[in-house]
Motif scaffolding. Sequence first.
Motif, PDB file in Angstrom:
ATOM      1  N   UNK A  23      39.290  32.578  32.041  1.00 39.68           N
ATOM      2  CA  UNK A  23      39.596  33.999  32.162  1.00 39.68           C
ATOM      3  C   UNK A  23      38.409  34.716  32.786  1.00 39.68           C
ATOM      4  N   UNK A  24      38.692  35.713  33.623  1.00 40.31           N
ATOM      5  CA  UNK A  24      37.636  36.557  34.170  1.00 40.31           C
ATOM      6  C   UNK A  24      37.579  37.851  33.363  1.00 40.31           C
ATOM      7  N   UNK A  25      36.498  38.620  33.508  1.00 38.71           N
ATOM      8  CA  UNK A  25      36.438  39.897  32.789  1.00 38.71           C
ATOM      9  C   UNK A  25      37.541  40.860  33.215  1.00 38.71           C
ATOM     10  N   UNK A  26      38.026  40.702  34.467  1.00 43.78           N
ATOM     11  CA  UNK A  26      39.126  41.551  34.920  1.00 43.78           C
ATOM     12  C   UNK A  26      40.410  41.131  34.213  1.00 43.78           C
ATOM     13  N   UNK A  27      41.151  42.090  33.703  1.00 37.80           N
ATOM     14  CA  UNK A  27      42.378  41.803  32.973  1.00 37.80           C
ATOM     15  C   UNK A  27      43.386  41.099  33.878  1.00 37.80           C
ATOM     16  N   UNK A  28      43.954  40.023  33.376  1.00 38.67           N
ATOM     17  CA  UNK A  28      45.039  39.368  34.097  1.00 38.67           C
ATOM     18  C   UNK A  28      44.607  38.464  35.231  1.00 38.67           C
ATOM     19  N   UNK A  29      43.391  37.889  35.173  1.00 39.83           N
ATOM     20  CA  UNK A  29      42.936  36.994  36.226  1.00 39.83           C
ATOM     21  C   UNK A  29      42.349  35.717  35.626  1.00 39.83           C
ATOM     22  N   UNK A  30      42.563  34.616  36.344  1.00 39.39           N
ATOM     23  CA  UNK A  30      42.034  33.311  35.953  1.00 39.39           C
ATOM     24  C   UNK A  30      41.370  32.690  37.172  1.00 39.39           C
ATOM     25  N   UNK A  31      40.193  32.075  36.973  1.00 35.39           N
ATOM     26  CA  UNK A  31      39.529  31.330  38.043  1.00 35.39           C
ATOM     27  C   UNK A  31      39.556  29.849  37.691  1.00 35.39           C
ATOM     28  N   UNK A  32      39.562  29.016  38.716  1.00 33.05           N
ATOM     29  CA  UNK A  32      39.588  27.562  38.536  1.00 33.05           C
ATOM     30  C   UNK A  32      38.315  26.984  39.146  1.00 33.05           C
ATOM     31  N   UNK A  33      37.610  26.158  38.379  1.00 35.37           N
ATOM     32  CA  UNK A  33      36.382  25.536  38.872  1.00 35.37           C
ATOM     33  C   UNK A  33      36.445  24.036  38.615  1.00 35.37           C
ATOM     34  N   UNK A  34      36.009  23.279  39.610  1.00 38.86           N
ATOM     35  CA  UNK A  34      35.990  21.823  39.516  1.00 38.86           C
ATOM     36  C   UNK A  34      34.547  21.356  39.634  1.00 38.86           C
ATOM     37  N   UNK A  35      34.121  20.520  38.703  1.00 35.43           N
ATOM     38  CA  UNK A  35      32.718  20.105  38.664  1.00 35.43           C
ATOM     39  C   UNK A  35      32.601  18.611  38.417  1.00 35.43           C
ATOM     40  N   UNK A  36      31.542  18.057  38.964  1.00 33.09           N
ATOM     41  CA  UNK A  36      31.177  16.675  38.641  1.00 33.09           C
ATOM     42  C   UNK A  36      30.168  16.722  37.500  1.00 33.09           C
ATOM     43  N   UNK A  37      30.453  15.944  36.446  1.00 31.45           N
ATOM     44  CA  UNK A  37      29.588  15.936  35.272  1.00 31.45           C
ATOM     45  C   UNK A  37      28.848  14.616  35.154  1.00 31.45           C
TER      46      UNK A  37
END
Length: 321
Positions: free
Chosen positions: A63-77
Amino acid sequence: MSDLTANPAVVTTAHRGTATAPPEFLFDVVAAVENWPQFFSAAVHAEYLEVGDGTDVVRRWFLTPEEGQVVVRTARRHLDRAALRITLEDIEPQAPRTASRVEWLFTKSASGSNVEVVHELTLADDTTDEAYAAAVADLERNAAAQLDAVLDQGNRRELLDQLVLSFEDPLFVAGRAEDAYEVLNEADKWPERIAHVARLTMTEDEPGIQFFDMDTQAPDGVPHSTRSVRVCLAPRLIVYKQIKLPPLLDAHTGHWRFTPTPEGIIVAARHTVTIKPSALAILGEGTTIQDARNYLRNVLSANSMKNLQLSKAFAEDRARG
């Protein structure tokens, strides 16, 4: 505790804290990214795209601080259990980011563990002052919240074993996953289709990301108003997280999973809830944690089965043509 350094291109922030749990326990808390949505307020869903020996690739929805938004992140661990160190590097940073790296480090202390999380964020040269300030604020907020959540799990690990209830109800469906998925994906139509749903308003500004406000009635007649975010991955999975909760809960996440079999599909409804100890009296004076677990298992399972039966009837009607 937090340290922040920045220049026009790179932002580095370090947050530190202590917990009573051993460092190995805290390492496992951070490594189990699939559990983050239950304990980290911004986390909605996580999946493993690749799994290797000490290295994997994970995709996370936030979730982002803006209401009604989602971000997607892909990472190598990289998970180094011997050194009690976990690092993540974004594979495809989103503008204005050009690179992002996170490192978790766990060490023993006299009372338990020291935990440090360091974020390093590289921003594009043409990043505006406004975007730069927003990126720094977002980094600080998320880093502090994640560290607090890890420390809380470490300090309350024995109590959380009692407070967290997780279960799954499966149902066989003699039909196609696409059809069973369709009726559960169409949450905006639930008030017409499901008796315990009195009202539901939904937005889906981005395909597959749904936000909705819902009024329901439990089998015992108690009304609830909730707000949820869902990640819909057709036709295999619908994940949800309640972001406005009923008074009894500190967290509620779950999913509907659609698994093909040679004869049809298994539709499974999962709930994971964290009980709020201070709210036990809502169920009556003298209510124990076990009483609350029993109540939630009954109520949530009863509601889930109504959804599952709806999905089954819809898919099997389609299969019969």
